[in-house]
Design an enzyme around this catalytic site. Structure first.
Site, PDB file in Angstrom:
ATOM      1  N   GLY A 170      -2.764 -12.958  -8.773  1.00  0.00           N
ATOM      2  CA  GLY A 170      -2.094 -11.721  -8.419  1.00  0.00           C
ATOM      3  C   GLY A 170      -0.900 -12.018  -7.530  1.00  0.00           C
ATOM      4  O   GLY A 170      -0.488 -13.169  -7.374  1.00  0.00           O
ATOM      5  N   LYS A 175      -8.868  -9.291   2.468  1.00  0.00           N
ATOM      6  CA  LYS A 175      -9.032  -8.519   3.696  1.00  0.00           C
ATOM      7  C   LYS A 175     -10.005  -7.381   3.432  1.00  0.00           C
ATOM      8  O   LYS A 175      -9.605  -6.261   3.125  1.00  0.00           O
ATOM      9  CB  LYS A 175      -7.677  -7.997   4.176  1.00  0.00           C
ATOM     10  CG  LYS A 175      -6.691  -9.111   4.518  1.00  0.00           C
ATOM     11  CD  LYS A 175      -5.322  -8.577   4.866  1.00  0.00           C
ATOM     12  CE  LYS A 175      -4.364  -9.709   5.192  1.00  0.00           C
ATOM     13  NZ  LYS A 175      -3.002  -9.222   5.497  1.00  0.00           N
ATOM     14  N   GLY A 202      -3.731 -11.949   8.228  1.00  0.00           N
ATOM     15  CA  GLY A 202      -2.639 -11.652   9.133  1.00  0.00           C
ATOM     16  C   GLY A 202      -1.530 -10.890   8.447  1.00  0.00           C
ATOM     17  O   GLY A 202      -1.628 -10.529   7.271  1.00  0.00           O
ATOM     18  N   LYS A 259      -7.722  -3.048   9.796  1.00  0.00           N
ATOM     19  CA  LYS A 259      -6.338  -2.546   9.890  1.00  0.00           C
ATOM     20  C   LYS A 259      -5.976  -1.783   8.618  1.00  0.00           C
ATOM     21  O   LYS A 259      -5.128  -0.881   8.658  1.00  0.00           O
ATOM     22  CB  LYS A 259      -5.359  -3.692  10.159  1.00  0.00           C
ATOM     23  CG  LYS A 259      -5.295  -4.765   9.088  1.00  0.00           C
ATOM     24  CD  LYS A 259      -4.326  -4.449   7.971  1.00  0.00           C
ATOM     25  CE  LYS A 259      -4.409  -5.478   6.871  1.00  0.00           C
ATOM     26  NZ  LYS A 259      -3.525  -5.146   5.718  1.00  0.00           N
ATOM     27  N   ASP A 273      -1.057  -7.378  12.027  1.00  0.00           N
ATOM     28  CA  ASP A 273      -1.231  -6.858  10.674  1.00  0.00           C
ATOM     29  C   ASP A 273      -1.236  -5.336  10.672  1.00  0.00           C
ATOM     30  O   ASP A 273      -0.739  -4.698   9.733  1.00  0.00           O
ATOM     31  CB  ASP A 273      -2.549  -7.394  10.111  1.00  0.00           C
ATOM     32  CG  ASP A 273      -2.492  -7.613   8.610  1.00  0.00           C
ATOM     33  OD1 ASP A 273      -1.489  -7.236   7.987  1.00  0.00           O
ATOM     34  OD2 ASP A 273      -3.465  -8.165   8.065  1.00  0.00           O
ATOM     35  N   VAL A 288      -6.527  -0.712  -3.192  1.00  0.00           N
ATOM     36  CA  VAL A 288      -6.480  -0.186  -1.835  1.00  0.00           C
ATOM     37  C   VAL A 288      -7.735  -0.661  -1.117  1.00  0.00           C
ATOM     38  O   VAL A 288      -8.778  -0.017  -1.141  1.00  0.00           O
ATOM     39  CB  VAL A 288      -6.395   1.361  -1.837  1.00  0.00           C
ATOM     40  CG1 VAL A 288      -6.275   1.889  -0.411  1.00  0.00           C
ATOM     41  CG2 VAL A 288      -5.206   1.838  -2.672  1.00  0.00           C
TER      42      VAL A 288
END
Length: 329
Positions: free
Chosen positions: A13, A109, A137, A192, A245, A278
């Site tokens: 990706g 993440k 990060g 985050k 981030d 998402v």
């Protein structure tokens, strides 16, 4: 690990391709980008451009491409750059081909949806003979691939491993800071995204930059409490994977999570399972559930989770957050 280290990046990706490109440009390692789509990998090899993920960006001539899982067998470092919820499947698929001493670095993440575990914990169960590290990060794939200055964190249980990884992967435009706090680095990266959705809702509703600033600061406090409860260091989330981030994804429209929140704020029905990935939409409900179990107060995360699940409307969520009991900073 040493110079001329062989590195494999699994996941073709945008982020995986960008990482493979920037590591190749350091000239220190032979890098192979590995993906399951044979046609895509053949196109990348022929065209040296990933038009879908990184349009207009040329990929290095020395970067290698493969759709074969055994392409990772000679790599001392293997980066897993697929989405968080695909990491367990990737570990089972590619695990048999890992070199005996290979270090696996998760670059997603998120939190494993099935188990509720951190990705390093899940990967240690799936790949018990391998050291597991995490890279996280503030870094958008397009910025990294273009060679724009980017700094991120890389954490391993053994600080010496983290430092060696940082040396092997860092280059003139891509700098990694080593850490031994895998918990803090991972939760900073995952949470985050949730807070970026909240900031997107604020923008979509048009309730002002002051509200966004409040969410960023109070959201950072939530992250610190949760990281501490999970055994990490609260100060970690005030660094690159956390505050750094969060500032990036809460303010830039390159952020999928921010755009998702803006859509919610506009009153749209946004489905995170379709179109753009998402990560924060999945992390919100997992983090809220884990926080309740740990007795950690995370009102913003709870509100985002409830809004996404359709259990709470945005005006009510804002009212509830603004009428909470007055406390100290």
């Amino acid at each position: 690990m040493s110079d001329n280290e062989r590195i494999a990046v699994v996941g073709a990706g945008a982020f995986g391709t960008a990482l493979a490109a920037v590591i190749t440009l350091t000239g220190k390692s032979q890098v192979t980008l590995v993906g399951r789509n044979a046609a895509l990998m053949a196109d990348l090899r022929a065209d040296r451009m990933h038009d879908t993920a990184l349009p207009g960006i040329d990929l290095p001539d020395s970067l290698q491409f493969s759709a074969e899982p055994d392409a990772i067998s000679s790599a001392g470092i293997v980066l897993f750059a697929m989405p968080s919820q695909a990491q367990a499947d990737a570990a089972r698929h590619y695990g048999p081909y890992l070199a005996q001493d290979a270090v696996v670095v998760t670059c997603a993440k998120g939190i494993d949806k099935v188990s509720g575990d951190l990705l390093t914990d899940m990967l240690e169960r799936e790949l018990p003979r391998h050291a597991i590290a995490v890279l996280s990060g503030p870094g958008f794939a397009s910025d990294i691939a273009k060679g724009l200055p980017t700094a991120m964190a890389i954490a391993a249980a053994d600080m010496a491993v983290a430092e060696r990884l940082a040396q092997a992967i860092s280059g003139p435009t891509f700098r990694l800071y080593a850490s031994s706090d895998r918990v803090g680095v991972q939760l900073g990266g995952a949470l985050k995204n949730v807070l970026a959705i909240a900031c997107g809702i604020v923008e979509g509703c048009g309730i002002g930059d002051s509200a966004r600033a409040a969410l960023i600061s109070r959201g950072l406090a939530e992250m610190s409490r949760f990281v501490s409860a999970k055994g990490g260091k609260a100060e970690t989330v005030r660094g690159l994977s956390g505050l750094g981030d969060l500032v990036l994804t809460a303010t830039s429209h390159q952020s999928r999570n921010l755009r998702f929140g803006i859509a919610l704020g506009h009153g749209e029905t946004a489905d995170p399972s379709h179109g753009e990935l998402v990560e924060g939409a999945y992390a919100a409900s997992i983090a809220a559930r884990l926080a309740r179990g740990l007795g950690v107060d995370m009102p913003i995360t709870e509100a985002v989770s409830a809004i996404i699940d359709g259990k709470l409307d945005i005006p009510t969520a804002i009212e509830q957050l603004m009428t909470r009991p007055i406390t100290t900073e």
